[in-house]
Scaffold this motif. Structure first.
Motif, mmCIF file in Angstrom:
data_model
loop_
_atom_site.group_PDB
_atom_site.id
_atom_site.type_symbol
_atom_site.label_atom_id
_atom_site.label_comp_id
_atom_site.label_asym_id
_atom_site.label_seq_id
_atom_site.Cartn_x
_atom_site.Cartn_y
_atom_site.Cartn_z
ATOM 1 N N LEU A 127 3.581 -12.630 -10.176
ATOM 2 C CA LEU A 127 3.345 -13.394 -8.748
ATOM 3 C C LEU A 127 2.761 -12.382 -7.734
ATOM 4 N N PRO A 128 1.926 -12.954 -6.962
ATOM 5 C CA PRO A 128 1.272 -12.216 -5.891
ATOM 6 C C PRO A 128 2.465 -11.794 -5.074
ATOM 7 N N LEU A 129 2.146 -10.653 -4.142
ATOM 8 C CA LEU A 129 3.107 -10.541 -2.999
ATOM 9 C C LEU A 129 3.557 -11.529 -2.386
ATOM 10 N N HIS B 4 -3.352 -12.331 -0.320
ATOM 11 C CA HIS B 4 -2.456 -11.663 -1.377
ATOM 12 C C HIS B 4 -2.995 -12.688 -2.436
ATOM 13 N N ALA B 5 -3.340 -11.944 -3.695
ATOM 14 C CA ALA B 5 -3.736 -12.656 -4.578
ATOM 15 C C ALA B 5 -3.928 -11.464 -6.037
ATOM 16 N N ILE B 6 -3.955 -12.103 -7.131
ATOM 17 C CA ILE B 6 -4.003 -11.293 -8.298
ATOM 18 C C ILE B 6 -5.427 -11.593 -9.125
ATOM 19 N N GLU B 7 -6.268 -10.689 -8.772
ATOM 20 C CA GLU B 7 -7.647 -10.956 -9.267
ATOM 21 C C GLU B 7 -8.103 -9.630 -10.033
ATOM 22 N N ASP B 8 -9.102 -9.857 -11.197
ATOM 23 C CA ASP B 8 -9.829 -8.795 -11.810
ATOM 24 C C ASP B 8 -10.274 -7.994 -10.779
ATOM 25 N N GLY B 9 -10.071 -6.728 -10.765
ATOM 26 C CA GLY B 9 -10.636 -5.676 -9.895
ATOM 27 C C GLY B 9 -9.955 -5.559 -8.510
ATOM 28 N N GLY B 10 -9.015 -6.412 -8.197
ATOM 29 C CA GLY B 10 -8.128 -6.538 -7.152
ATOM 30 C C GLY B 10 -7.038 -5.511 -7.038
ATOM 31 N N LEU B 11 -6.364 -5.424 -5.810
ATOM 32 C CA LEU B 11 -5.645 -4.350 -5.465
ATOM 33 C C LEU B 11 -4.227 -4.819 -6.476
ATOM 34 N N ASP C 268 -0.959 -4.950 -6.405
ATOM 35 C CA ASP C 268 0.071 -5.417 -5.577
ATOM 36 C C ASP C 268 0.486 -6.517 -6.022
ATOM 37 N N PHE C 269 1.922 -6.577 -6.758
ATOM 38 C CA PHE C 269 2.301 -7.964 -7.145
ATOM 39 C C PHE C 269 3.687 -7.490 -7.760
ATOM 40 N N ILE C 270 4.418 -8.773 -8.072
ATOM 41 C CA ILE C 270 5.790 -8.781 -8.585
ATOM 42 C C ILE C 270 5.906 -9.426 -9.833
#
Length: 390
Positions: free
Chosen positions: A44-46, A347-354, A356-358
């Motif tokens: 999941l995103p933060l 807050h996102a989960i993306e290719d090339g993104g930060l 930061d996730f759970i």
């Protein structure tokens, strides 16, 4: 596997994406690729907690009792606030931020009681904490004043809130001359470039219809995307036709609703010795269907309003799923991406993104809700937090 600052999670499910994925961490960045593997857990995103009260938190142990109504809690909390000091506020609010961070919250909006024209001690302390926590939990502050005070002495309050980059807020409940007073609040917001956040209709009296006036003023001023309403409990007991009409207007106006499941289910219809018949939850499924964006948040934690909680948005999601009979997969944005946007964060989960996730040891959102003791690991800046696995 991990090697020299890199790691790969294979066969994970990612919230909001179909299929399974290989999630690779390199430095502080992510790369995503489809995976044929399964069983890698759920990512999941933060989280974001868009409505809390850090000034009140962790005071329950010094309360003389447990109130059963909202206004009893307000009175009890007010007496406790007379003894607040800078050190007390910093310790309690800091503990709340520590717990939120460890559980995976990356953004938060805290309301701060503001009951006199002069800025309260807590406003200064929490602004300092916001600076201290930047980069870990992005803390946004919202003033919380009685509507009557804000309508009469709001210029100085709004000026200070704007100077500190905050949000202007008011408590609205069956006020006399409501449209007139709300008009003054919107004037302040227009003059100082502020967004608005209301505690509104936090009770079970059908006559509480503050949200109707807020919706009307939001539409009149073109304030879509700048007005957030919390609670809306009275909507749960109003006639269905009235509710449908006001929610349709709210959706068209661009207003959003924050649902506070733990505090509302605790205080509303709380009668000693009796099982509650009413839950106090605004009709938020209907609100979303009408185009209103819906968020979930912690609200009160360990204070007179709600004696439990731990700043864990997974727990808040779990409580809302049970209290409102939800499919959790449909509502993850209410505690992650959508809530973050209202807190001024992304807050996102993306290719090339930060990176930061759970990560959760769960097969899907239903499994996440069903097993609160399953392992969880919070990643920040490409590294798992020490001690963040539960």
């Amino acid at each position: 596997m991990r090697d020299q600052g890199s790691a790969a999670l294979e066969g994970v499910r990612i919230a909001g994406r179909e299929g399974h994925w290989r999630l690779e961490v390199a430095g502080a960045r992510l790369s995503l690729a489809p995976s044929q593997a399964t069983g890698g857990g759920l990512v999941l995103p933060l989280m974001a907690d868009a409505h809390v009260h850090l000034d009140k938190t962790f005071t329950v142990d010094r309360m003389p009792g447990r109130p059963s109504t909202l206004f009893e809690a307000i009175e009890m909390m007010g007496r406790d606030a007379e003894g607040w000091t800078e050190a007390d506020l910093r310790a309690r609010a800091g503990a709340g931020l520590e717990r939120a961070f460890a559980h995976g919250t990356g953004a938060m909006r805290s309301h701060v009681d503001w009951t006199a024209p002069k800025a309260p001690l807590a406003w200064g302390v929490l602004n300092e904490l916001a600076q201290d926590w930047r980069g870990r939990v992005e803390l946004q502050l919202a003033s919380l004043s009685p509507l009557d005070l804000l309508a009469e002495a709001g210029e100085g309050i709004a000026r200070r809130v704007a100077r500190d980059g905050g949000v202007l807020g008011a408590f609205v409940y069956r006020n006399a001359r409501l449209p007139e007073k709300l008009g003054r609040v919107f004037d302040l917001a227009e003059r100082h470039g502020l967004s608005l956040d209301f505690h509104v209709d936090e009770g079970l009296e059908p006559e509480a219809q503050g949200i109707d006036a807020i919706v009307a003023e939001t539409a009149l001023r073109g304030f879509g995307g700048r007005v957030l309403c919390g609670h809306g409990c009275a909507l749960s007991v109003r006639p269905e036709d009235d509710v449908r009409a006001v929610l349709d207007r709210a959706g068209a106006a661009g207003l959003a609703l924050t649902v506070l499941p733990t505090t509302n289910m605790w205080l509303q219809d709380n009668r000693p010795g009796l099982t509650p018949r009413l839950r106090g939850l605004a009709p938020f499924k209907e609100a979303r269907a009408a185009g209103v964006e819906v968020l979930f948040a912690s609200d009160n934690v360990r204070d007179a309003f709600y004696p439990h909680g731990d700043y864990d948005m997974a727990d808040v999601l779990r409580a809302t799923v049970l209290g409102a009979q939800l499919d959790p997969a449909d509502w993850l944005g209410a505690v992650t991406t959508d809530a973050a946007r209202w807190c001024g964060a992304v807050h996102a989960i993306e290719d090339g993104g930060l990176a930061d996730f759970i990560w959760h040891d769960a097969s899907d959102p239903d499994d996440l809700v069903s097993r609160p003791r399953a392992a969880r690991q919070v990643w920040r800046g490409g590294q798992p937090l020490q001690g963040a696995t539960s």
